[in-house]
Design a protein around this motif. Structure first.
Motif, short mmCIF file in Angstrom:
data_model
loop_
_atom_site.label_atom_id
_atom_site.label_comp_id
_atom_site.label_asym_id
_atom_site.label_seq_id
_atom_site.Cartn_x
_atom_site.Cartn_y
_atom_site.Cartn_z
N GLY A 192 0.79 -1.22 0.00
CA GLY A 192 0.00 0.00 0.00
C GLY A 192 0.82 1.27 0.00
N GLU A 193 2.12 1.16 0.29
CA GLU A 193 2.98 2.34 0.23
C GLU A 193 3.30 2.73 -1.21
N VAL A 194 3.10 1.80 -2.14
CA VAL A 194 3.45 2.03 -3.55
C VAL A 194 2.21 2.07 -4.43
N TYR A 195 1.26 1.18 -4.16
CA TYR A 195 0.07 1.06 -5.00
C TYR A 195 -1.10 1.83 -4.39
N SER A 196 -1.86 2.50 -5.24
CA SER A 196 -3.07 3.19 -4.80
C SER A 196 -4.16 2.16 -4.48
N PRO A 197 -5.20 2.55 -3.72
CA PRO A 197 -6.21 1.57 -3.28
C PRO A 197 -6.85 0.77 -4.41
N GLY A 198 -7.29 1.44 -5.48
CA GLY A 198 -7.94 0.73 -6.58
C GLY A 198 -6.99 -0.18 -7.34
N ALA A 199 -5.77 0.30 -7.59
CA ALA A 199 -4.78 -0.52 -8.32
C ALA A 199 -4.40 -1.74 -7.51
N LEU A 200 -4.22 -1.58 -6.20
CA LEU A 200 -3.87 -2.72 -5.35
C LEU A 200 -5.00 -3.75 -5.33
N ALA A 201 -6.24 -3.28 -5.25
CA ALA A 201 -7.38 -4.20 -5.26
C ALA A 201 -7.46 -4.95 -6.58
#
Length: 324
Positions: A35-44
């Motif tokens: 989560g330090e690198v990826y935004s919430p939607g991209a990580l999901a």
């Protein structure tokens, strides 16, 4: 002691639930890194795509077909609420509030599951379940308070975490009826697929961020998809099909305690005494909620007298014939 065949399904379900809570607890450690690198939607989206690929391969190997038509309503609702909306909103909410506040608000979910299960599915709410959930929630509050203040909180973030809890509860209750018509693997695979489709608008973000992300963050995202999603959601569905939604929801109160332990071992975050006490309360509450009252002892039957004077032996009653 040899396990009787009648108890094996119950033990398998308990084992599946254990796998689920351990992997879901490990997800918090991986989310913190990715989560330090990826935004919430991209990580999901990355997590769900990894899960769909893993589950799809297993379905092909097992030759699982499409779920029956009666299961699709529950699959679609759980996919939208739990696999899609929940994952995005929770990732977003955890960026707005500290870890303790997020854990505290999201742990309203099991209570909502029990209430919705009783209202919509007709699940019973036995006193031991209610007592266990009360103890576990007190433990979650303790853990949350002990961890609060480590990053700030906002009203918007609290609302996001509350929405995540509601989506989680709605997804579980919607998934339960689908498991009466389809296998746990089918329900998980197609629910994950529905969630991935819902997150497709974040494709551009995922591509851009993956090009710049370190390998460790991307590997954590893939791990989230293969283990806490593909494997853990399947074992969850397997166990949910064999018990009530309320009892399964109460089981997830073990997650905060395991997160504390894993953060201690993997990240070197030494918990305070208040945090340890809260984790112990969470585990104690789960034990109470999953316990059952012992059946009342059946008085031993008086042995029949041995016929020594030629008296006729009594014939077995009709209702006892099947027990001989």
């Amino acid at each position: 002691m040899r396990t009787t065949p009648s108890r094996r399904p119950e033990l398998f379900a308990a084992g599946a639930a254990t796998v689920t809570v351990v992997l879901w607890a490990s997800a918090f450690v991986s989310i913190r890194s990715a989560g330090e690198v990826y935004s919430p939607g991209a990580l999901a989206l990355g997590r769900l795509l990894s899960g769909v690929l893993a589950l799809g391969l297993i379905c092909l190997l097992r030759r699982e077909g499409l779920p029956p038509r009666p299961a699709w309503r529950g699959i679609a609702i759980s996919g939208l609420l739990w696999f899609g909306f929940y994952m995005v909103v929770l990732n977003w909410g955890e960026q707005q509030v500290d870890a303790g506040t997020a854990a505290l608000v999201v742990n309203v979910g099991p209570i909502l599951i029990a209430l919705l299960g009783a209202r919509l599915l007709g699940d019973a709410l036995p006193p031991r379940l209610l007592a266990g959930m009360a103890v576990s929630f007190a433990g979650a509050v303790t853990v949350g308070l002990s961890m609060s203040g480590e990053g700030g909180s906002s009203l918007f973030g609290v609302v996001l975490c509350l929405l995540a809890a509601v989506a989680y509860a709605g997804g579980v209750v919607a998934q339960k009826p689908a498991l009466a018509h389809a296998s746990a693997l089918q329900v998980t695979t197609f629910g994950c697929l529905v969630g991935a489709v819902l997150c497709l608008p974040f494709t551009g973000q995922l591509v851009r961020e993956a090009a710049e992300a370190p390998a460790s963050a991307t590997l954590n995202m893939v791990y989230l998809g293969v283990f806490p999603t593909a494997l853990a959601f399947t074992t969850w569905a397997y166990a949910l099909a064999r018990t009530t939604a309320g009892r399964m929801g109460a089981t997830t109160y073990a997650v905060p305690a395991l997160v504390v332990l894993m953060s201690w071992l993997a990240l070197g975050e030494v918990p305070g005494l208040l945090t340890l006490a809260g984790g112990a309360l969470c585990l104690a509450g789960v034990a109470v909620s999953r316990s059952r009252r012992r059946a009342a002892a059946v008085p031993a039957a008086t042995p029949a007298a041995t016929p020594d004077r030629g008296e006729p032996t009594a014939e077995p009653r009709q209702e006892d014939a099947g027990r001989v």
